[in-house]
Design an enzyme around this catalytic site. Structure first.
Site, PDB file in Angstrom:
ATOM      1  N   ARG A 143      72.664  68.478  -5.449  1.00 28.18           N
ATOM      2  CA  ARG A 143      71.310  68.050  -5.896  1.00 28.18           C
ATOM      3  C   ARG A 143      70.439  68.309  -4.778  1.00 28.18           C
ATOM      4  O   ARG A 143      70.614  68.657  -3.866  1.00 28.18           O
ATOM      5  CB  ARG A 143      71.595  66.665  -6.354  1.00 28.18           C
ATOM      6  CG  ARG A 143      71.837  65.843  -5.340  1.00 28.18           C
ATOM      7  CD  ARG A 143      71.918  64.276  -5.572  1.00 28.18           C
ATOM      8  NE  ARG A 143      72.478  63.499  -4.616  1.00 28.18           N
ATOM      9  CZ  ARG A 143      72.673  62.046  -4.691  1.00 28.18           C
ATOM     10  NH1 ARG A 143      72.343  61.386  -5.626  1.00 28.18           N
ATOM     11  NH2 ARG A 143      72.820  61.453  -3.626  1.00 28.18           N
ATOM     12  N   GLU A 151      65.098  59.212  -4.286  1.00 28.56           N
ATOM     13  CA  GLU A 151      65.112  59.363  -2.834  1.00 28.56           C
ATOM     14  C   GLU A 151      64.610  60.600  -2.300  1.00 28.56           C
ATOM     15  O   GLU A 151      65.439  61.269  -1.595  1.00 28.56           O
ATOM     16  CB  GLU A 151      66.819  59.228  -2.635  1.00 28.56           C
ATOM     17  CG  GLU A 151      67.231  57.747  -2.805  1.00 28.56           C
ATOM     18  CD  GLU A 151      68.845  57.502  -2.252  1.00 28.56           C
ATOM     19  OE1 GLU A 151      69.202  58.630  -1.985  1.00 28.56           O
ATOM     20  OE2 GLU A 151      69.073  56.506  -2.052  1.00 28.56           O
ATOM     21  N   CYS A 166      61.549  72.112   4.349  1.00 29.85           N
ATOM     22  CA  CYS A 166      61.798  73.434   4.149  1.00 29.85           C
ATOM     23  C   CYS A 166      61.005  74.452   4.939  1.00 29.85           C
ATOM     24  O   CYS A 166      60.110  74.226   5.070  1.00 29.85           O
ATOM     25  CB  CYS A 166      61.486  73.694   2.456  1.00 29.85           C
ATOM     26  SG  CYS A 166      61.699  75.533   2.352  1.00 29.85           S
ATOM     27  N   CYS A 182      61.040  77.911   4.477  1.00 30.35           N
ATOM     28  CA  CYS A 182      60.930  79.060   3.808  1.00 30.35           C
ATOM     29  C   CYS A 182      59.402  79.647   3.990  1.00 30.35           C
ATOM     30  O   CYS A 182      58.516  78.978   4.515  1.00 30.35           O
ATOM     31  CB  CYS A 182      61.267  79.120   2.321  1.00 30.35           C
ATOM     32  SG  CYS A 182      60.108  78.318   1.292  1.00 30.35           S
ATOM     33  N   GLU A 233      68.842  50.134  -5.655  1.00 34.43           N
ATOM     34  CA  GLU A 233      70.252  50.511  -5.477  1.00 34.43           C
ATOM     35  C   GLU A 233      70.969  49.731  -4.339  1.00 34.43           C
ATOM     36  O   GLU A 233      70.480  49.454  -3.165  1.00 34.43           O
ATOM     37  CB  GLU A 233      70.477  51.982  -5.106  1.00 34.43           C
ATOM     38  CG  GLU A 233      69.889  52.899  -6.362  1.00 34.43           C
ATOM     39  CD  GLU A 233      70.354  54.373  -6.104  1.00 34.43           C
ATOM     40  OE1 GLU A 233      70.853  54.665  -5.088  1.00 34.43           O
ATOM     41  OE2 GLU A 233      69.675  55.162  -6.514  1.00 34.43           O
ATOM     42  N   HIS A 260      82.742  56.405  -5.879  1.00 32.37           N
ATOM     43  CA  HIS A 260      82.048  55.117  -5.478  1.00 32.37           C
ATOM     44  C   HIS A 260      82.016  54.147  -6.444  1.00 32.37           C
ATOM     45  O   HIS A 260      82.112  54.346  -7.611  1.00 32.37           O
ATOM     46  CB  HIS A 260      80.488  56.059  -5.936  1.00 32.37           C
ATOM     47  CG  HIS A 260      79.376  55.305  -5.048  1.00 32.37           C
ATOM     48  ND1 HIS A 260      79.001  53.987  -5.395  1.00 32.37           N
ATOM     49  CD2 HIS A 260      78.675  55.562  -4.178  1.00 32.37           C
ATOM     50  CE1 HIS A 260      78.033  53.594  -4.920  1.00 32.37           C
ATOM     51  NE2 HIS A 260      77.748  54.617  -3.790  1.00 32.37           N
TER      52      HIS A 260
HETATM   53  C1  GAL Z   1      71.930  57.103  -3.320  1.00 34.24           C
HETATM   54  C2  GAL Z   1      71.475  57.919  -4.408  1.00 34.24           C
HETATM   55  C3  GAL Z   1      72.430  57.601  -5.609  1.00 34.24           C
HETATM   56  C4  GAL Z   1      73.794  57.714  -5.194  1.00 34.24           C
HETATM   57  C5  GAL Z   1      74.148  56.892  -4.304  1.00 34.24           C
HETATM   58  C6  GAL Z   1      75.524  56.858  -3.628  1.00 34.24           C
HETATM   59  O1  GAL Z   1      71.507  57.692  -2.161  1.00 34.24           O
HETATM   60  O2  GAL Z   1      70.189  57.580  -4.911  1.00 34.24           O
HETATM   61  O3  GAL Z   1      72.460  58.535  -6.797  1.00 34.24           O
HETATM   62  O4  GAL Z   1      74.162  59.067  -4.846  1.00 34.24           O
HETATM   63  O5  GAL Z   1      73.467  57.032  -3.114  1.00 34.24           O
HETATM   64  O6  GAL Z   1      75.619  55.752  -2.594  1.00 34.24           O
END
Ligand code: GAL
Length: 638
Positions: free
Chosen positions: A80, A119, A127, A129, A275, A326
């Site tokens: 990604r 994020e 980058c 390039c 998150e 996870h």
């Molecule tokens: C964050 C991200 C999520 C997932 C998570 C895992 O950095 O936004 O998509 O990858 O970490 O801990």
């Protein structure tokens, strides 16, 4: 979701290849169905613009949109965030997708907020390039105007680097030895801005097509590549992703520090914990589980530090893909068997009672200076010591603030500091003239400042400020630093305080010539035996304290306690060790958050009776018992 009290979900973050399976062919039916279903279930949506992971067809057709590392390696799709932030191809495609999403969902009743990208910079912060080189040159032309000014700013006479044409300028690609430090610093500024432009392009579309719907993008705590001060000004709601390692004994302190940063980035506005994990992550070598109650405790800690919402990555554990190990709110196995699920449900139920918290503010009388540009410059190579790390320095101060239950905001050095009594300046290596004057004026007007070694050394071009270190602060501190004596790994020096107490220090030492400062502690036994290590100087109506080394935590605590007394700064309450106390207040309520970070019960003194919002119980004057990792949110005066 109802059982877990979920009322907001982030949706579609990595769904680009589903939403647009081929160029300009969009498939929204599946997303319509989910949006409608969530709406029917009373759950609102933080809808992602899905631009963080371009679909394979895009990079297959346009490999030039893939990012390139400093050593020339071009990254492939298959994970990604594989895009060059300056790529017109990427930007064009991302904007098109966002236009379609905005058109389709702007009026959807479930839409609560837009989640731009994800994020930014997490995997590919910069980058190198050819397209980025062009964009870098354009950025530099805007900054300097004349090539001669750039040559001067970058000190290009050194090592024959003088440019005779803009086209000769490159990103700091892999070179035989250190690239020009001023060039590196400008490239960091440019790279943060290049990603910010991507964010801004999307935000512009969303603001136009769905006016009034708040916009966010999720931050990553103290993330070095992006100058979040600039970013946060362009967000309606600041949001953060917090993934502390449960095996780190200081994880609680670090998460609190991130929370205080988020509140400060939003200039005091409530933020969202976007998150966190319900339990383990999958990306460390060993992914230690959260202890029972830890997730709940850290969720409350986010509220205590100013968050108005607590979310998770992720709802359901996936069956395939790189993150299938996870943790999630809903585990692979049967939820009713899972202590994690039960903790999630309990938290959801409790958060439903926290309405009085929403909109209340935390007020701080301490500011800790934190500046991304100074961070970048401090950690460039080729220094007297490469062991000085910005976040370590912040933590050496914050640790005490956290343990003593003082309340601190983070602030930029040129910010208005007049509402603070105490300002902490951990190794502010790069300072602008404006910032330097601001700190001097703060002390002159009666403030107390504590400053660490290696502050005020360079200007924003990474040029040494000549005239004796630290040039902008010599009269403020009442001293001159004659020379630096960095300490080798594992080397310690002794400190002797004026009252005869001894302590140890490491990392750094320096030879100070006082010119008015009084000595609070001196080096003892090393080359610098008898020379000042910690000083204090009355300046104007205030006082400036200087620390010429890294004292061990207890000694740092002692210095900061004295500074706090001097500044009249008091803890929220006198709480037992391991208990955090933070107050949030608003016009109608005052809420005292009490968090027990220890795994044994503890009694905390209560001065104002009230109601514990967590369980509705009455709280009387005297002592309140918190269980292991227990919490209370006392609505005071009820
Ligand atoms: C964050 C991200 C999520 C997932 C998570 C895992 O950095 O936004 O998509 O990858 O970490 O801990």
């Amino acid at each position: 979701m109802r059982e877990a009290g979920v009322n907001l979900v982030s949706l579609g973050i990595f769904a680009w290849s589903r939403l647009e399976p081929e160029a300009a062919r969009y498939e929204f039916d599946w997303l319509d169905r989910i949006m409608d279903m969530l709406h029917a279930g009373g759950v609102r949506v933080d809808l992602a613009t899905a631009t963080a992971s371009p679909p394979p067809w895009l990079s297959h057709k346009h490999p030039e949109m893939l990012p390139v590392l400093a050593d020339g390696v071009r990254l492939s799709h298959g994970a990604r965030q594989h895009y060059c932030p300056s790529s017109p191809v990427y930007r064009f495609a991302a904007q098109h997708l966002v236009q379609q999403l905005a058109k389709r969902y702007a009026k959807h009743p479930a839409l609560a907020m837009w989640h731009v990208g994800n994020e930014f910079g997490c995997h590919v912060p910069a980058c190198y390039c050819d397209v980025s080189a062009l964009a870098f040159r354009r950025w530099l032309e805007q900054r300097y105007g004349e090539l001669e000014d750039l040559n001067r700013a970058w000190g290009t006479d050194f090592w024959s680097q003088r440019y005779s044409d803009w086209d000769e300028i490159l990103p700091p690609r892999r070179t035989p030895t250190w690239p020009n430090p001023s060039q590196q610093l400008d490239f960091m500024r440019f790279s943060s801005d290049a990603l910010l432009e991507c964010y801004e392009l999307e935000r512009g579309i969303l603001m136009e097509r769905s006016p009034g719907v708040p916009i966010t993008t999720n931050f990553m705590r103290f993330f070095k590549p992006l100058d979040y001060w600039k970013w946060a000004e362009r967000e309606d709601v600041v949001s953060d992703d917090v993934y502390q390692d449960p095996s780190d004994p200081e994880a609680g302190m670090r998460a609190a520090m991130a929370g205080d940063l988020m509140r400060s980035l939003g200039r005091g506005r409530p933020w969202i914990l976007m998150e966190q994990t319900s339990n383990r992550v999958n990306w460390r070598d060993v992914n230690v589980a959260k202890a029972p109650g830890q997730m709940r405790l850290w969720s409350y800690q986010a509220l205590a530090r100013g968050a108005d919402g607590v979310m998770f990555f992720q709802w359901r554990q996936s069956r395939a893909g790189a993150e299938k190990f996870h943790s999630a709110m809903v585990p692979h196995g049967r939820p009713e068997q899972s202590p994690t699920w039960h903790e999630v449900v309990k938290l959801g139920r409790e958060l439903g009672r926290m309405d009085p918290v929403c909109g209340t503010r935390v007020s701080a009388d301490v500011a800790i200076l934190h500046d991304w540009e100074s961070w970048w410059a401090l950690e460039l190579p080729s220094k007297p010591s490469t062991r000085i790390h910005h976040v370590d320095q912040l933590e050496s101060y914050y640790r005490h603030v956290f343990e003593a239950n003082l309340v601190a905001d983070f602030a930029r050095p040129p910010d208005d500091l007049s509402s603070y009594s105490l300002v902490l300046a951990p190794s502010v290596y790069l300072v602008s003239d404006e910032a330097a004057a601001n700190l001097v004026a703060f002390v002159e007007a009666g403030g107390t400042l504590v400053m660490s070694f290696f502050s005020g050394i360079v200007d924003p071009f990474e040029h040494i400020r000549l005239g004796g270190y630290p040039e902008p602060f010599r009269s403020l501190l009442g001293l001159e630093v004659v020379d630096w004596f960095p300490l080798s790994d594992g080397e310690h020096v002794k400190l002797k305080f004026a009252d005869g107490a001894h302590a140890e220090a490491d990392l750094w030492s320096e030879l100070i010539a006082p010119s008015g400062a009084e000595v609070l502690a001196q080096f003892s036994g090393s080359t610098l035996d008898g020379h000042p290590a910690v000083t204090s100087h009355k300046f104007g109506q205030g006082r400036a304290i200087y620390i010429a080394t890294r004292p061990e935590p207890a000694a740092m605590g002692r210095i900061l306690r004295a500074a706090a007394n001097q500044a009249g700064v008091k803890p929220v309450i006198e709480a037992p060790a391991g208990v955090s106390a933070v107050r949030r207040s608003g016009p109608r309520s005052s809420l005292l958050f009490l968090l027990n970070h220890r795994d044994v019960p503890v009694d905390v003194p209560i001065a104002d009776p009230g109601v514990n919002l967590v369980d509705g119980s009455e709280v009387h004057r005297g002592l309140i018992r918190l269980g292991p990792r227990g919490v209370a949110v006392v609505q005071e005066g009820w």
